[in-house]
Design a protein around this motif. Structure first.
Motif, PDB file in Angstrom:
ATOM      1  N   TYR A   1       9.617  -6.931 -10.514  1.00 19.64           N
ATOM      2  CA  TYR A   1       8.680  -6.116 -11.290  1.00 19.64           C
ATOM      3  C   TYR A   1       7.639  -5.502 -10.362  1.00 19.64           C
ATOM      4  O   TYR A   1       7.410  -6.009  -9.253  1.00 19.64           O
ATOM      5  N   CYS A   2       7.026  -4.402 -10.810  1.00 24.77           N
ATOM      6  CA  CYS A   2       5.852  -3.857 -10.111  1.00 24.77           C
ATOM      7  C   CYS A   2       4.810  -3.481 -11.142  1.00 24.77           C
ATOM      8  O   CYS A   2       5.135  -3.037 -12.241  1.00 24.77           O
ATOM      9  N   VAL A   3       3.572  -3.632 -10.730  1.00 21.59           N
ATOM     10  CA  VAL A   3       2.425  -3.211 -11.547  1.00 21.59           C
ATOM     11  C   VAL A   3       1.630  -2.227 -10.689  1.00 21.59           C
ATOM     12  O   VAL A   3       1.333  -2.527  -9.529  1.00 21.59           O
ATOM     13  N   PRO A   4       1.314  -1.047 -11.246  1.00 22.82           N
ATOM     14  CA  PRO A   4       0.618  -0.059 -10.419  1.00 22.82           C
ATOM     15  C   PRO A   4      -0.732  -0.554  -9.922  1.00 22.82           C
ATOM     16  O   PRO A   4      -1.280  -1.527 -10.429  1.00 22.82           O
ATOM     17  N   GLN A   5      -1.254   0.182  -8.961  1.00 16.15           N
ATOM     18  CA  GLN A   5      -2.498  -0.235  -8.310  1.00 16.15           C
ATOM     19  C   GLN A   5      -3.678  -0.230  -9.274  1.00 16.15           C
ATOM     20  O   GLN A   5      -3.864   0.720 -10.028  1.00 16.15           O
ATOM     21  N   VAL A   6      -4.448  -1.320  -9.230  1.00 17.69           N
ATOM     22  CA  VAL A   6      -5.652  -1.402 -10.061  1.00 17.69           C
ATOM     23  C   VAL A   6      -6.871  -1.528  -9.138  1.00 17.69           C
ATOM     24  O   VAL A   6      -7.592  -0.573  -8.903  1.00 17.69           O
ATOM     25  N   ARG A   7      -7.081  -2.710  -8.579  1.00 13.61           N
ATOM     26  CA  ARG A   7      -8.268  -2.909  -7.754  1.00 13.61           C
ATOM     27  C   ARG A   7      -7.883  -3.194  -6.302  1.00 13.61           C
ATOM     28  O   ARG A   7      -8.436  -2.613  -5.386  1.00 13.61           O
TER      29      ARG A   7
ATOM     30  N   PRO B   1       0.818  -1.219   0.000  1.00 10.77           N
ATOM     31  CA  PRO B   1       0.000   0.000   0.000  1.00 10.77           C
ATOM     32  C   PRO B   1       0.849   1.265   0.000  1.00 10.77           C
ATOM     33  O   PRO B   1       1.984   1.284   0.485  1.00 10.77           O
ATOM     34  N   GLN B   2       0.235   2.310  -0.521  1.00 13.97           N
ATOM     35  CA  GLN B   2       0.870   3.624  -0.594  1.00 13.97           C
ATOM     36  C   GLN B   2       0.924   4.249   0.810  1.00 13.97           C
ATOM     37  O   GLN B   2       0.002   4.120   1.578  1.00 13.97           O
ATOM     38  N   VAL B   3       2.031   4.959   1.071  1.00 11.68           N
ATOM     39  CA  VAL B   3       2.132   5.740   2.306  1.00 11.68           C
ATOM     40  C   VAL B   3       2.393   7.170   1.863  1.00 11.68           C
ATOM     41  O   VAL B   3       3.391   7.417   1.195  1.00 11.68           O
ATOM     42  N   GLY B   4       1.518   8.077   2.189  1.00 11.99           N
ATOM     43  CA  GLY B   4       1.715   9.465   1.762  1.00 11.99           C
ATOM     44  C   GLY B   4       0.962   9.771   0.485  1.00 11.99           C
ATOM     45  O   GLY B   4       0.218   8.934  -0.036  1.00 11.99           O
TER      46      GLY B   4
ATOM     47  N   PRO C   1      -5.890  -2.576  -3.107  1.00 11.93           N
ATOM     48  CA  PRO C   1      -5.278  -1.301  -2.711  1.00 11.93           C
ATOM     49  C   PRO C   1      -3.779  -1.421  -2.446  1.00 11.93           C
ATOM     50  O   PRO C   1      -3.314  -1.359  -1.311  1.00 11.93           O
ATOM     51  N   GLY C   2      -3.022  -1.608  -3.489  1.00 12.14           N
ATOM     52  CA  GLY C   2      -1.571  -1.695  -3.349  1.00 12.14           C
ATOM     53  C   GLY C   2      -0.924  -1.934  -4.691  1.00 12.14           C
ATOM     54  O   GLY C   2      -1.584  -2.350  -5.651  1.00 12.14           O
ATOM     55  N   VAL C   3       0.389  -1.643  -4.753  1.00 10.79           N
ATOM     56  CA  VAL C   3       1.173  -1.908  -5.958  1.00 10.79           C
ATOM     57  C   VAL C   3       1.583  -3.381  -5.917  1.00 10.79           C
ATOM     58  O   VAL C   3       2.077  -3.864  -4.890  1.00 10.79           O
ATOM     59  N   LYS C   4       1.376  -4.075  -7.041  1.00 14.73           N
ATOM     60  CA  LYS C   4       1.720  -5.506  -7.084  1.00 14.73           C
ATOM     61  C   LYS C   4       3.208  -5.646  -7.396  1.00 14.73           C
ATOM     62  O   LYS C   4       3.719  -4.960  -8.287  1.00 14.73           O
ATOM     63  N   ALA C   5       3.893  -6.520  -6.669  1.00 14.09           N
ATOM     64  CA  ALA C   5       5.332  -6.716  -6.950  1.00 14.09           C
ATOM     65  C   ALA C   5       5.704  -8.176  -6.773  1.00 14.09           C
ATOM     66  O   ALA C   5       5.085  -8.915  -5.996  1.00 14.09           O
TER      67      ALA C   5
END
Ligand SMILES: Cc1cc2nc3c(=O)[nH]c(=O)nc-3n(C[C@H](O)[C@H](O)[C@H](O)COP(=O)(O)OP(=O)(O)OC[C@H]3O[C@@H](n4cnc5c(N)ncnc54)[C@H](O)[C@@H]3O)c2cc1C
Length: 395
Positions: free
Chosen positions: A262-268, A237-240, A270-274
């Protein structure tokens, strides 16, 4: 029901992205199609579930660039048919030390294919992508056309589409035997029901190994091993305030380590997939899931050093199967002895984005037509010459 009572033009075993995409193509040709899936669409035991998959064009081999472009047009068509988006454009950053060969290779391919890209580093990179921290002596190749597909929504929508198009699409139907005959194939489910079809497409993902044995591929002396790995992915999850949604943040492949993260930005979720490509444990597809703590810690470390505005504590940890061929290229071919059986296997962690094209290729293989792209990487005959296999090195 006797096999004669239910004769289809084509039977497809496996309803992940490959099977259902093939059902779409065959139904559009007016064929009577039976699609058999052991679980339900986008179930979590195989390879096609989860909220996101990358679309990307930055491959070393030109054929994948061509396939990605062709598939992209089909994804646009699917969005039109559904009246809603199925992907979101994000762009992608490939990160590596400035002198890494991978950057040269990708740059050459993107230039040859006339795809736009930029090479970025230092403050220019940080201003553009505040979500990412790039070491001082490193560079990024940014390719703007990359996108995120809404994976499980896509699979479910394709199931709806094929049903609309007249495919007899059955869930919770496990195929227990496949028997090719001279001009038909007989398929029997674990509960004893059976069907016959003129053609058969095998698209069983991580479960394909047993069918290669059962259909006598090994006995033909073709050494075509499929190694199944259970890959770990986690959502951070994003902080800030820095946004990490698809559209605000690019896809990322990080080549600072020999196994790229790798990372994939947040879609559904609530967090960036890595995750870390190809570092999952070797398994049988039905083995129980178990979190590999060392793998998770490595992904958390990666998030810590590369994504300064994400928490290192994941909101979710998931798994997904890779079915790796010996050279990480796909197997898209007719059975050498049974011309009415086509094998679709070995998607080696990068098959989803190509779904519609894989369907086209498999249909062409089935009917001995010229496939839409060059097939030289995807034939079974390459395993007759194991010394000449050229494994993919780039993710
Ligand atoms: C962590 C991870 C990240 C990935 N990221 C990307 C990405 O960013 N971009 C990308 O393009 N690709 C990506 N991939 C790869 C992509 O998801 C796979 O290549 C693709 O989903 C493979 O689809 P499939 O249809 O072959 O397999 P599956 O989805 O597993 O489908 C096979 C189906 O066959 C069914 N089946 C098996 N045996 C039987 C039987 N006996 N009877 C009936 N049904 C049966 C199974 O239940 C299953 O549903 C990723 C994969 C993973 C694991």
């Amino acid at each position: 029901m006797s096999p004669q009572a239910a004769r289809y033009d084509a039977i497809i075993v496996g309803g992940g992205i490959v099977g259902v995409s093939t059902a779409c193509v065959l139904a559009a040709r007016g064929m009577r199609v039976l699609l058999l899936e052991r679980y339900t669409p986008a179930h979590e035991h195989g390879s096609s579930h989860g909220d996101s998959r990358m679309i990307r064009f930055d491959y070393e081999e030109a054929v994948y660039v061509e396939m990605a472009a062709r598939a992209f047009r089909a994804w646009e068509d699917l969005a039109k048919r559904l009246g809603k988006p199925v992907f979101r454009q994000t762009g992608i950053c490939n990160l590596a030390p400035a002198d890494a060969e991978v950057l040269e290779t990708l740059e050459t391919r993107l230039r040859d294919c006339e795809l736009p890209f930029e090479r970025l580093s230092g403050p220019a990179f940080t201003r553009r992508f505040p979500q990412l921290s790039l070491p001082q002596d490193s560079e990024a190749i940014y390719q703007p056309d990359s996108a995120v597909l809404f994976a499980d929504e896509v699979v479910r929508s394709l199931w709806d589409c094929v049903r609309e198009d007249g495919v007899d699409a059955r869930t919770e139907t496990e195929v227990a035997s496949i028997e090719p005959r001279e001009n038909r194939v007989e398929v029997t489910a674990a509960d004893g029901r059976s069907w016959s079809g003129t053609w058969l497409v095998l698209a069983t993902g991580g479960w394909t190994g047993r069918w290669l044995d059962a259909l006598g591929i090994d006995a033909l002396g073709l050494d075509a091993p499929l190694v199944v790995t259970r890959e770990l992915l986690a959502y951070f999850p994003q902080v800030g305030p820095v946004p990490h949604e698809a559209g605000a943040m690019p896809n990322v492949i990080d080549y600072h380590t020999s196994d790229p993260f790798y990372c994939v930005p947040q879609v559904r979720v609530p967090g960036v997939k890595a995750g870390c490509h190809r570092t999952g444990r070797k398994v049988e597809a039905d083995d129980p899931e178990e979190v590999d703590r060392a793998n998770l810690a490595a992904v958390q470390d990666f998030i810590g050093r590369r994504c300064p505005h994400l928490s290192r504590d994941p909101v979710a940890v998931k798994h997904c199967l890779y079915t790796n061929s010996a050279d990480y290229h796909f197997i898209l071919d007719r059975h050498p002895e049974h011309e009415n059986v086509v094998l679709a296997a070995g998607f080696s962690g990068h098959g989803f984005k190509f779904g519609p094209v894989l369907g086209e290729i498999l249909a062409a293989r089935l009917f001995d037509e010229t496939p839409p792209v060059d097939m030289s990487l995807f034939g079974l005959e390459r395993f007759n010459r194991p010394g000449t296999l050229k494994p993919r090195t780039i993710a």
